[in-house]
Design a protein around this motif. Structure first.
Motif, PDB file in Angstrom:
ATOM      1  N   UNK A  60      10.208  -8.019   3.419  1.00  0.00           N
ATOM      2  CA  UNK A  60       9.028  -7.354   3.954  1.00  0.00           C
ATOM      3  C   UNK A  60       8.152  -8.414   4.611  1.00  0.00           C
ATOM      4  N   UNK A  61       8.163  -8.428   5.946  1.00  0.00           N
ATOM      5  CA  UNK A  61       7.428  -9.424   6.728  1.00  0.00           C
ATOM      6  C   UNK A  61       6.002  -8.921   6.930  1.00  0.00           C
ATOM      7  N   UNK A  62       5.015  -9.605   6.356  1.00  0.00           N
ATOM      8  CA  UNK A  62       3.658  -9.077   6.335  1.00  0.00           C
ATOM      9  C   UNK A  62       2.644 -10.163   6.633  1.00  0.00           C
ATOM     10  N   UNK A  63       1.378  -9.786   6.664  1.00  0.00           N
ATOM     11  CA  UNK A  63       0.291 -10.758   6.754  1.00  0.00           C
ATOM     12  C   UNK A  63      -0.021 -11.263   5.346  1.00  0.00           C
ATOM     13  N   UNK A  94      12.724  -0.728  -6.044  1.00  0.00           N
ATOM     14  CA  UNK A  94      13.247  -2.083  -6.224  1.00  0.00           C
ATOM     15  C   UNK A  94      13.198  -2.481  -7.695  1.00  0.00           C
ATOM     16  N   UNK A  95      14.206  -3.234  -8.116  1.00  0.00           N
ATOM     17  CA  UNK A  95      14.213  -3.773  -9.482  1.00  0.00           C
ATOM     18  C   UNK A  95      13.204  -4.906  -9.625  1.00  0.00           C
ATOM     19  N   UNK A  96      12.995  -5.644  -8.530  1.00  0.00           N
ATOM     20  CA  UNK A  96      12.127  -6.820  -8.611  1.00  0.00           C
ATOM     21  C   UNK A  96      11.506  -7.109  -7.253  1.00  0.00           C
ATOM     22  N   UNK A  97      10.362  -7.790  -7.292  1.00  0.00           N
ATOM     23  CA  UNK A  97       9.700  -8.254  -6.077  1.00  0.00           C
ATOM     24  C   UNK A  97       9.378  -9.733  -6.238  1.00  0.00           C
ATOM     25  N   UNK A  98       9.696 -10.510  -5.200  1.00  0.00           N
ATOM     26  CA  UNK A  98       9.365 -11.935  -5.175  1.00  0.00           C
ATOM     27  C   UNK A  98       8.297 -12.120  -4.110  1.00  0.00           C
ATOM     28  N   UNK A 125       3.736  -4.350  -1.421  1.00  0.00           N
ATOM     29  CA  UNK A 125       4.146  -4.110  -2.809  1.00  0.00           C
ATOM     30  C   UNK A 125       4.314  -2.625  -3.083  1.00  0.00           C
ATOM     31  N   UNK A 126       3.473  -1.780  -2.463  1.00  0.00           N
ATOM     32  CA  UNK A 126       3.645  -0.331  -2.612  1.00  0.00           C
ATOM     33  C   UNK A 126       4.984   0.122  -2.044  1.00  0.00           C
ATOM     34  N   UNK A 127       5.384  -0.493  -0.924  1.00  0.00           N
ATOM     35  CA  UNK A 127       6.685  -0.136  -0.337  1.00  0.00           C
ATOM     36  C   UNK A 127       7.830  -0.457  -1.294  1.00  0.00           C
ATOM     37  N   UNK A 128       7.700  -1.552  -2.053  1.00  0.00           N
ATOM     38  CA  UNK A 128       8.769  -1.896  -2.991  1.00  0.00           C
ATOM     39  C   UNK A 128       8.934  -0.825  -4.058  1.00  0.00           C
ATOM     40  N   UNK A 129       7.846  -0.159  -4.405  1.00  0.00           N
ATOM     41  CA  UNK A 129       7.940   0.935  -5.376  1.00  0.00           C
ATOM     42  C   UNK A 129       8.662   2.129  -4.766  1.00  0.00           C
ATOM     43  N   UNK A 130       8.425   2.382  -3.467  1.00  0.00           N
ATOM     44  CA  UNK A 130       9.133   3.470  -2.788  1.00  0.00           C
ATOM     45  C   UNK A 130      10.631   3.194  -2.707  1.00  0.00           C
ATOM     46  N   UNK A 155      13.038  -7.180  -3.431  1.00  0.00           N
ATOM     47  CA  UNK A 155      12.206  -7.283  -2.232  1.00  0.00           C
ATOM     48  C   UNK A 155      11.521  -8.641  -2.167  1.00  0.00           C
ATOM     49  N   UNK A 156      11.525  -9.245  -0.992  1.00  0.00           N
ATOM     50  CA  UNK A 156      10.810 -10.495  -0.756  1.00  0.00           C
ATOM     51  C   UNK A 156       9.602 -10.186   0.119  1.00  0.00           C
ATOM     52  N   UNK A 157       8.400 -10.475  -0.385  1.00  0.00           N
ATOM     53  CA  UNK A 157       7.187 -10.293   0.407  1.00  0.00           C
ATOM     54  C   UNK A 157       6.803 -11.651   0.985  1.00  0.00           C
ATOM     55  N   UNK A 158       6.766 -11.735   2.320  1.00  0.00           N
ATOM     56  CA  UNK A 158       6.601 -13.039   2.960  1.00  0.00           C
ATOM     57  C   UNK A 158       5.798 -12.895   4.248  1.00  0.00           C
TER      58      UNK A 158
END
Length: 329
Positions: free
Chosen positions: A88-91, A109-113, A101-106, A56-59
């Motif tokens: 994951x397009x966020x503020x 995901x193996x990893x989050x950037x 980041x909670x969504x990545x757990x749902x 997951x990319x948090x951006x």
């Protein structure tokens, strides 16, 4: 499918299991049967017993040129490495980042950037405890257990100061943003530190946002006053080109004769003939390759190790928005 292929169910299972032993003839029969029946392996179902291969990319601010380019490089390289990319397009505020980041757990995901903002320490610990790898890009937090990838903003700031001094600029300024993200704040602080070390006073010009229009409006405020800067370092190219247009179109200033401007990022627009902006390029391809290396355990570190992470040096890109020496154009 087993009936159509004329093989056992275990043979079908082995055919679609990486590394399992199955003869070429059996594999051919099963694949032909799968194609005839329109069958595709459900990789998401497999994550109940295997790693998901999801990254997951948090951006935030995804439409800004440098952020869009970074996501483009990362997604292409991750997909080439067999990873499934979820953006994951966020503020950029902490609450929005925590929610992402909670969504990545749902998603298991193996990893989050994390490219934007800073998640809370507690939530990062939860992600790590669930076996997730967390990579922070251009963050200054150094959260324990995370992989950190950053830029050598100090070197770029010193080089920017040198170029403005060499051009003969006498009144220096730095254009920064009210967004106050870690990377932008560090560029501002390193430039001010470098100037202070040489007893040089720098005017801090804070734009309302990190955008072209914010840079344009900042120039209108600055050049409506007496003794404005004749040499400016901008923490992003987008602010820089807006600032240049504001100075030129509203006040008739010539660049670089009357005003020297240096940016940061080397976005596509920086090379346009209307700007020819001297800037510092983020080595996006090398950063993306390093991130993929961390995720695939291929440790080809192309950045310089510093603390618990890798630090990449921005590359100076000389164009015509700065005089090469006093009196030149």
């Amino acid at each position: 499918m087993a009936e159509r292929a004329g093989v056992s169910r275990s043979a079908v299972s082995r055919t679609f299991t990486d590394g399992a032993s199955v003869s070429e003839e059996t594999r051919r029969k099963v694949v032909e049967a799968a194609e005839a029946l329109g069958y595709h392996v459900n990789h998401l179902a497999r994550q109940l017993r295997e790693r998901s291969n999801i990254v997951c990319l948090i951006v935030s601010d995804l439409t800004t040129p440098v952020r869009a380019a970074m996501v483009d490089r990362l997604t292409r390289k991750l997909q080439a490495a067999g990873k499934i990319t979820v953006v994951l397009n966020t503020e950029s505020d902490e609450a929005s980042i925590n929610h992402a980041l909670k969504l990545t757990l749902h998603y298991r995901a193996d990893a989050t950037v994390v490219l934007s903002g800073t998640p809370s320490t507690g939530l990062v610990k939860t992600a790590l405890a669930n076996g997730q790898q967390v990579i922070l890009i251009n963050r200054d937090d150094g959260l324990e257990g995370c992989d950190n990838v950053g830029l050598d903003n100090a070197t770029a700031a010193r080089e920017a100061l040198f170029l403005l001094k060499r051009a003969g600029c006498r009144r220096l300024g730095i254009v920064t943003s009210a967004a106050r993200t870690p990377s932008l704040v560090e560029r501002e602080e390193r430039f001010l530190e470098a100037a202070d070390g040489e007893a040089i006073t720098v005017a801090v010009v804070e734009a309302d946002a990190t955008s072209y229009r914010a840079g344009f409006e900042a120039a209108k405020r600055v050049y409506a006053r007496s003794e404005p800067p004749d040499g400016v370092f901008s923490v992003t190219d987008l602010l820089a080109i807006g600032f240049m247009d504001g100075a030129r179109l509203e006040f008739g200033l010539r660049i670089p004769e009357d005003l020297c401007v240096i940016g940061f990022d080397n976005i596509e627009q920086a090379a346009w003939e209307a700007y020819r902006l001297t800037t510092f390029e983020q080595p996006l391809d090398r950063i993306a390759a390093h991130v993929v290396g961390l995720l695939t355990e291929v440790q080809d570190v192309t950045g310089s190790p510093q603390g618990d992470g890798a630090v990449f040096e921005p590359v100076a890109v000389w164009r015509r928005s700065v005089r090469p020496h006093p009196g030149s154009t």
